[in-house]
Motif scaffolding. Structure first.
Motif, mmCIF file in Angstrom:
data_model
loop_
_atom_site.group_PDB
_atom_site.id
_atom_site.type_symbol
_atom_site.label_atom_id
_atom_site.label_comp_id
_atom_site.label_asym_id
_atom_site.label_seq_id
_atom_site.Cartn_x
_atom_site.Cartn_y
_atom_site.Cartn_z
ATOM 1 N N UNK A 67 0.579 -1.309 -0.095
ATOM 2 C CA UNK A 67 0.107 0.148 -0.213
ATOM 3 C C UNK A 67 0.854 1.265 -0.004
ATOM 4 N N UNK A 68 1.885 1.099 0.729
ATOM 5 C CA UNK A 68 2.599 2.328 0.986
ATOM 6 C C UNK A 68 3.775 2.443 -0.495
ATOM 7 N N UNK A 69 4.230 1.440 -0.919
ATOM 8 C CA UNK A 69 4.953 1.531 -2.153
ATOM 9 C C UNK A 69 3.983 2.063 -3.408
ATOM 10 N N UNK A 70 2.722 1.385 -3.437
ATOM 11 C CA UNK A 70 1.920 1.831 -4.505
ATOM 12 C C UNK A 70 1.233 3.380 -4.382
ATOM 13 N N UNK A 71 1.077 3.786 -3.182
ATOM 14 C CA UNK A 71 1.053 5.277 -2.877
ATOM 15 C C UNK A 71 2.347 6.113 -3.544
ATOM 16 N N UNK A 121 -4.764 -3.312 -5.022
ATOM 17 C CA UNK A 121 -5.132 -4.555 -4.445
ATOM 18 C C UNK A 121 -4.471 -5.849 -5.018
ATOM 19 N N UNK A 122 -4.349 -5.722 -6.439
ATOM 20 C CA UNK A 122 -3.892 -6.889 -7.245
ATOM 21 C C UNK A 122 -2.286 -7.128 -7.043
ATOM 22 N N UNK A 123 -1.681 -6.027 -6.603
ATOM 23 C CA UNK A 123 -0.165 -5.880 -6.272
ATOM 24 C C UNK A 123 -0.114 -6.595 -4.808
ATOM 25 N N UNK A 124 -1.001 -6.162 -4.062
ATOM 26 C CA UNK A 124 -0.766 -6.782 -2.668
ATOM 27 C C UNK A 124 -1.115 -8.221 -2.316
ATOM 28 N N UNK A 125 -2.107 -8.768 -3.458
ATOM 29 C CA UNK A 125 -2.326 -10.057 -3.393
ATOM 30 C C UNK A 125 -0.891 -10.820 -3.917
ATOM 31 N N UNK A 126 -0.296 -10.359 -4.962
ATOM 32 C CA UNK A 126 0.660 -11.013 -5.750
ATOM 33 C C UNK A 126 1.875 -10.791 -4.711
ATOM 34 N N UNK A 145 11.430 -5.865 3.293
ATOM 35 C CA UNK A 145 12.287 -4.991 2.308
ATOM 36 C C UNK A 145 12.308 -5.617 0.864
ATOM 37 N N UNK A 146 12.630 -6.913 0.923
ATOM 38 C CA UNK A 146 12.432 -7.644 -0.431
ATOM 39 C C UNK A 146 11.145 -7.294 -1.121
ATOM 40 N N UNK A 147 10.041 -7.347 -0.657
ATOM 41 C CA UNK A 147 8.524 -6.857 -0.902
ATOM 42 C C UNK A 147 8.686 -5.710 -1.542
ATOM 43 N N UNK A 148 9.032 -4.561 -0.871
ATOM 44 C CA UNK A 148 9.091 -3.250 -1.501
ATOM 45 C C UNK A 148 9.912 -3.204 -2.559
ATOM 46 N N UNK A 149 11.093 -3.736 -2.748
ATOM 47 C CA UNK A 149 11.886 -3.554 -3.749
ATOM 48 C C UNK A 149 11.458 -4.415 -5.047
ATOM 49 N N UNK A 150 10.827 -5.604 -4.669
ATOM 50 C CA UNK A 150 10.319 -6.230 -5.803
ATOM 51 C C UNK A 150 8.885 -5.969 -6.518
ATOM 52 N N UNK A 152 8.589 -2.606 -7.016
ATOM 53 C CA UNK A 152 9.039 -1.465 -7.716
ATOM 54 C C UNK A 152 9.802 -2.087 -8.988
ATOM 55 N N UNK A 153 10.735 -3.141 -8.647
ATOM 56 C CA UNK A 153 11.639 -3.385 -9.804
ATOM 57 C C UNK A 153 11.040 -4.548 -10.653
ATOM 58 N N UNK A 154 10.023 -5.417 -10.154
ATOM 59 C CA UNK A 154 9.524 -6.392 -11.049
ATOM 60 C C UNK A 154 8.060 -6.291 -11.280
ATOM 61 N N UNK A 155 7.447 -6.175 -10.395
ATOM 62 C CA UNK A 155 5.872 -6.149 -10.717
ATOM 63 C C UNK A 155 5.448 -4.783 -11.373
ATOM 64 N N UNK A 156 6.132 -3.718 -11.090
ATOM 65 C CA UNK A 156 5.606 -2.632 -11.767
ATOM 66 C C UNK A 156 5.878 -2.666 -13.476
ATOM 67 N N UNK A 157 7.261 -3.063 -13.730
ATOM 68 C CA UNK A 157 7.172 -3.352 -15.233
ATOM 69 C C UNK A 157 6.312 -4.374 -15.932
ATOM 70 N N UNK A 158 6.151 -5.602 -15.241
ATOM 71 C CA UNK A 158 5.297 -6.561 -15.768
ATOM 72 C C UNK A 158 3.838 -5.878 -15.893
ATOM 73 N N UNK A 159 3.425 -5.206 -15.016
ATOM 74 C CA UNK A 159 1.951 -4.733 -15.096
ATOM 75 C C UNK A 159 2.085 -3.509 -16.248
ATOM 76 N N UNK A 160 3.076 -2.979 -16.251
ATOM 77 C CA UNK A 160 3.137 -1.435 -17.580
ATOM 78 C C UNK A 160 3.264 -2.324 -18.800
ATOM 79 N N UNK A 161 3.942 -3.622 -18.993
ATOM 80 C CA UNK A 161 3.974 -4.263 -20.209
ATOM 81 C C UNK A 161 2.524 -4.665 -20.837
ATOM 82 N N UNK A 162 1.661 -5.162 -20.025
ATOM 83 C CA UNK A 162 0.120 -5.806 -20.444
ATOM 84 C C UNK A 162 -0.689 -4.905 -20.219
#
Length: 504
Positions: A67-71, A121-126, A145-150, A152-162
């Motif tokens: 929630x913090x990261x997404x905001x 919510x999708x990101x939080x469940x992931x 800490x891994x969750x915040x970085x992940x 940012x670095x992985x989920x956001x690009x994957x979501x952007x692609x599709x």
């Protein structure tokens, strides 16, 4: 009392969207958020009792991190319309700046602010799925800490692609309805990577493992199923017929996969396993995630059978690879997501896509669109490869930082994550043996406070005084009989802090 008239721009933003669609997506987002406690119950039920609460804590705490990261910048990196790199967005909407009533990047049916909430919510469940990889041996703070970085670095690009109109997969015409790439492949592959970096549990823990609370597994599974309605139906971004068929397909996939999994287990073990039914149900729901808004109902039945059988056999992969993926995150989510994405190449139907009233898609092989298969295949390979590489680098990098090592010590693992990481317990008792006949009863004059356990080398030391905490022994009738032999209700047995047990 003065009445402030809304500006003309606010009026336009308000009347642009159907209130029924807006209400539907708010409810869908609430249903998706309910999947977080579902995951907590599921994971804690599948784990040992001594680490059950730590898993529930990790899932729930990761929700707050996301929630913090997404905001902060997650929504901007994934859905900023000004970021046109094709790989990731920009920080134009950092802190939700400027995210209000304009049509969203994902659908013109709902406002940007509501779309950002649903996607959060999708990101939080992931991430909640991923952190199951810490099971019984992972430290919780590095996992956050891994969750915040992940994200940012992985989920956001994957979501952007599709899901972003500027993403390469979106432009290329890849079919992924609710997140087979970002959610399912992202979580499944990352869960496998996290377990690989952590390493196997101790041999003693592996040898004595059993699911500690099947009732929690059942409860968690059906909470997830309930929330999945919001996940898949909400991806139609409105109260329309496409949302209805997505709901139908979700239920059909789950039901057919659950029964298929049970039949496979029955053929080998002659038992109608409850855990198997739950595992198959989840595999079917996962396969429906990318496909439920693209395929007809008859195809959903076939997808369910494929998911139930293939995901069942995929649970054996961890043994061949030597990776201790205790909760089968990769088999259920990674493989299930791949099945759903490939199914879109064969079964996606242009008539189903058009049911929302605004979308158009050429369909798959049922519409003679033969080229969709290689697009789906390349999308799967790209998501899998990028997720594996980036997740491994994040996990290994964190693990090398002093004080942020991912794995707990051998002592902490033996004691249980509840005691060493959380300081609280899912249940304030310990089952030393399932059946009373497994106990060697005390002799006439046993040493004070000592019970021998049949076929177990260690002992449980018991103190009859009331000044210590945590009542120990077993469940049901066994507990009652032992307490009668060790003391009255006012003289309960209590566990020595130095006592050892071979099973939790």
């Amino acid at each position: 009392m003065s009445i402030i008239e809304p500006s003309s721009s606010v009026k336009r933003a308000t009347i642009t969207f159907d209130r029924g669609d807006v209400a539907f997506i708010i409810i869908s987002a609430a249903l998706v958020s309910f999947m977080i406690p579902g995951l907590a119950f599921l994971y804690s039920g599948l784990a040992r009792r001594k680490s059950a609460l730590a898993l529930a804590w990790t899932v729930c705490a990761s929700n707050a991190v996301v929630i913090f990261q997404w905001f902060l910048w997650g929504h901007s990196l994934a859905f900023s319309p000004s970021g046109k790199s094709g790989f990731i967005g920009d920080l134009a909407h950092m802190g939700l700046r400027g995210v209000m009533g304009a049509p969203s990047a994902g659908s013109a049916l709902i406002p940007d602010l509501l779309y950002a909430f649903l996607q959060m919510q999708y990101a939080a469940v992931t991430v909640g799925i991923i952190v199951g990889g810490v099971a019984e041996r992972g430290r919780v703070m590095p996992a956050m800490i891994f969750s915040f970085l992940w994200v940012t670095i992985v989920y956001c690009p994957l979501s952007y692609w599709i899901w972003n109109v500027n993403g390469w997969a979106f432009k290329w015409g890849v079919a992924d309805f609710s997140g087979g790439g970002p959610v399912e492949i992202g979580s499944g592959v990352t869960g496998l990577v996290y377990a690989m970096v952590l390493g196997k549990r101790q041999e003693k823990e592996l040898a004595n493992f059993r699911t500690h609370n099947v009732s929690f597994v059942v409860l968690g599974t059906w909470i997830l199923w309930f929330g999945w309605v919001g996940f898949n139906a909400g991806s139609a971004y409105g109260a329309n017929l496409r949302a209805v068929i997505a709901t139908w397909n979700s239920f059909l996939c789950a039901a057919f996969a659950g029964i298929t999994w049970c039949l496979i287990v029955f053929c080998t073990e002659k038992k109608w396993t409850m855990v198997g039914l739950c595992s198959g149900t989840i595999a079917g729901l996962v396969a429906s995630t990318p496909s439920s808004g693209f395929v007809s109902t008859w195809a959903a039945c076939l997808i369910g059978v494929a998911a139930g059988s293939i995901c069942n056999f995929a649970t054996k992969f961890k043994f061949f690879a030597g990776i201790d993926d205790e909760l089968d995150i990769f088999a259920a989510h990674g493989v299930g997501g791949i099945i759903g994405l490939l199914a879109n190449a064969f079964f996606s139907d242009s008539r189903v896509v058009a049911l929302d009233g605004i979308s158009a898609f050429p369909g798959g092989w049922v519409n003679q669109n033969w080229g969709l298969l290689y697009k789906q295949f390349i999308y799967i390979c790209t998501c899998t490869g990028y997720t594996f590489g980036a997740s491994w680098l994040i996990a290994k990098g964190l693990d090398m930082i002093p004080g942020l090592h991912l794995r707990a010590s051998c002592h902490d693992e033996a004691m249980g994550m509840d005691a060493t990481e959380i300081g609280e317990y899912a249940a304030d008792y310990i089952e030393a043996r399932r059946d009373f006949v497994d106990w060697t009863l005390p002799t006439k004059n046993p040493p004070r406070g000592t019970i021998d356990i049949h076929n177990v080398q260690d002992k449980i030391t018991v103190y009859p005084g009331k000044d210590r905490s945590s009542v120990v022994v077993t469940d049901g009738i066994t507990s009652h009989i032992l307490m009668e032999q060790l003391g009255t209700a006012s003289d309960r047995p209590h566990a020595s802090p130095r006592g050892k047990i071979t099973e939790d």
